[in-house]
Each structure stands twice: as C-alpha cells, then as structure tokens.
Design a protein around this motif. Structure first.
Motif, PDB file in Angstrom:
ATOM      1  N   LYS A   7      47.820  29.317  45.575  1.00 36.07           N
ATOM      2  CA  LYS A   7      46.689  29.539  44.667  1.00 36.07           C
ATOM      3  C   LYS A   7      47.122  29.382  43.215  1.00 36.07           C
ATOM      4  O   LYS A   7      46.414  28.781  42.393  1.00 36.07           O
ATOM      5  N   GLU A   8      48.289  29.920  42.851  1.00 39.24           N
ATOM      6  CA  GLU A   8      48.794  29.789  41.488  1.00 39.24           C
ATOM      7  C   GLU A   8      49.009  28.322  41.132  1.00 39.24           C
ATOM      8  O   GLU A   8      48.715  27.886  40.016  1.00 39.24           O
ATOM      9  N   THR A  11      45.707  26.620  40.507  1.00 35.66           N
ATOM     10  CA  THR A  11      45.108  27.116  39.271  1.00 35.66           C
ATOM     11  C   THR A  11      45.683  26.410  38.052  1.00 35.66           C
ATOM     12  O   THR A  11      44.962  26.087  37.103  1.00 35.66           O
ATOM     13  N   LEU A  12      46.999  26.156  38.084  1.00 36.74           N
ATOM     14  CA  LEU A  12      47.692  25.648  36.900  1.00 36.74           C
ATOM     15  C   LEU A  12      47.987  24.145  36.933  1.00 36.74           C
ATOM     16  O   LEU A  12      48.444  23.593  35.931  1.00 36.74           O
ATOM     17  N   GLY A  54      47.482  31.713  33.800  1.00 33.63           N
ATOM     18  CA  GLY A  54      47.057  31.963  35.166  1.00 33.63           C
ATOM     19  C   GLY A  54      46.310  33.275  35.304  1.00 33.63           C
ATOM     20  O   GLY A  54      45.271  33.355  35.982  1.00 33.63           O
ATOM     21  N   TYR A  57      42.716  33.113  33.932  1.00 34.40           N
ATOM     22  CA  TYR A  57      41.781  32.556  34.904  1.00 34.40           C
ATOM     23  C   TYR A  57      41.446  33.574  35.991  1.00 34.40           C
ATOM     24  O   TYR A  57      40.307  33.623  36.482  1.00 34.40           O
ATOM     25  N   ASP A  58      42.424  34.366  36.392  1.00 36.36           N
ATOM     26  CA  ASP A  58      42.172  35.404  37.395  1.00 36.36           C
ATOM     27  C   ASP A  58      41.090  36.370  36.902  1.00 36.36           C
ATOM     28  O   ASP A  58      40.186  36.760  37.654  1.00 36.36           O
ATOM     29  N   SER A  61      37.545  34.667  36.631  1.00 35.57           N
ATOM     30  CA  SER A  61      36.946  34.344  37.930  1.00 35.57           C
ATOM     31  C   SER A  61      36.756  35.569  38.829  1.00 35.57           C
ATOM     32  O   SER A  61      36.197  35.459  39.919  1.00 35.57           O
ATOM     33  N   TRP A  63      39.199  37.233  40.223  1.00 41.41           N
ATOM     34  CA  TRP A  63      40.128  37.045  41.336  1.00 41.41           C
ATOM     35  C   TRP A  63      40.683  38.361  41.873  1.00 41.41           C
ATOM     36  O   TRP A  63      40.778  38.542  43.089  1.00 41.41           O
TER      37      TRP A  63
END
Length: 212
Positions: A7-8, A11-12, A54, A57-58, A61, A63
């Motif tokens: 997932k990381e 994302t990046l 990262g 974004y979490d 979103s 996350w």
C-alpha cells in the motif's frame, strides 16, 4: 505487514518521476560545486519527507480508520511505517553514495575524500533515523497539519547543521574515526537502533490510545 508495505508503494509511486528529476538536478549542482556531500545531504533530506507525504495521504483518505476494520493489528500498522523508513534510508544512502563514487571518477578522490565520503554516509544514516524517530511520533500525536509546522526544522536543522560543521571538525576526529572505525560504527549504530526502537514504542503507545 506485506500488504501494508505494498500500500505504501502504490501511494508514493506517483512521485518516482519527480524524485528522479529532483535527484538529477541535485546531481548537476553537485558536479558543478565539486561537492560529494551536497548530493548526499539533499537526497537524504528529500527521502526523509517521503514518510510525511505518505502519512498525509493516509489522513486525507481516512486510511487509519479504514485499516482498523481489517484483520491488522495496530502494532503492524505502526511497524509498517518504521519498516518503510528503513527502506527509504537504505535507498537514500545507497543512491547518494553510488553517485558520489561516480562523481569521484569525474573529479578524482584521494584517500581523505574517500574517508569523508564514508563518514558522511554513516553520519547521514544516523541523521535519517534520528529525524524519523522524532517525526513519526509527532505525526501520530499532533497530526500531519500541526507537524508540518515543525517538520522543516526537524529535517533541515540536522542536515544543514552537518553540512555547516563538517569542514570545521578537527582532523584528530577523523584520525580517531579512521583508526577506530569498528568502535565508532558500532557505537553509532547502537545509539540509532536504541533511539529508533524507543521511538517505535512511543508511536505505538500514542496510536494505541487513539479512537476513530
């Protein structure tokens, strides 16, 4: 854990091209300045910002709330962030050191330059982990927006501080380090590992107390 790392990556990965262009720019400046340490320091600073990107974004979103609905422990969630940081650090040091060696063919290096290259790489590796050790708990505690205010200071003060003082470090320090490479490396590694582990448990404690 592997799923969290994937997932990381997804994302990046959109930033890969931007970072390649940025490193090319830093590389050109480094060649122009005939400075190995400039590229090493700038790459290190850039890679240190990935974890913040990262986690931003979490937050945006949602996350953290979503991932807790899956069969993943909070220990794994926090641990994945720290493992990602280790990967970022390895990439940063490897890329900057390899480029510095290439630069050495353009501007031939003496023994002192090689010692400086190795010492700088080791010092920057310590700096990376110290920055991460401070930054991640702050993000979990304060959130990304509040941490953004102190992020630049956390990252830039150690990096540019190192750049500013390395020329003024007494030769005896380098001589001692050269003669006791194993001792210096072991002490530095032990200190960084200890601080990093403490930081992990601090972050885990903060994250464990959060309710979403």
């Amino acid at each position: 854990m592997s799923g969290l790392l994937v997932k990381e990556y997804f994302t990046l990965r959109r930033y890969v091209k931007q970072y390649v262009l940025l490193f090319i720019f830093f590389g050109a400046l480094s060649i122009y300045m005939e400075s190995m340490t400039y590229f090493q320091c700038m790459v290190t600073m850039s890679m240190c910002m990935l974890i913040f990107t990262g986690m931003t974004y979490d937050t945006l979103s949602g996350w953290d709330k979503f991932v807790l609905t899956m069969p993943v422990s909070r220990k794994d969630i926090v641990g994945s962030k720290y493992l990602c940081c280790i990967i970022y650090a390895i990439v940063a040091i490897t890329a900057s050191t390899l480029f510095s060696l290439v630069l050495g063919y353009i501007h031939p290096m003496g023994d002192d330059d090689l010692i400086l290259l190795a010492a700088t790489a080791a010092a920057l590796l310590c700096v990376i982990f110290l920055i991460y050790s401070i930054l991640i708990p702050l993000i979990y505690k304060l959130g990304v927006e509040k941490t953004r205010i102190v992020m630049i200071a956390v990252i830039m003060i150690p990096i540019f501080g190192l750049m500013a003082i390395y020329e003024y470090i007494p030769e005896s320090v380098f001589t001692f380090a050269e003669q006791h490479v194993g001792l210096v490396a072991a002490a530095s590694a032990a200190f960084c590992v200890l601080v990093y582990i403490i930081s992990y448990f601090v972050s885990l404690n903060i994250f464990s107390k959060k309710e979403y």
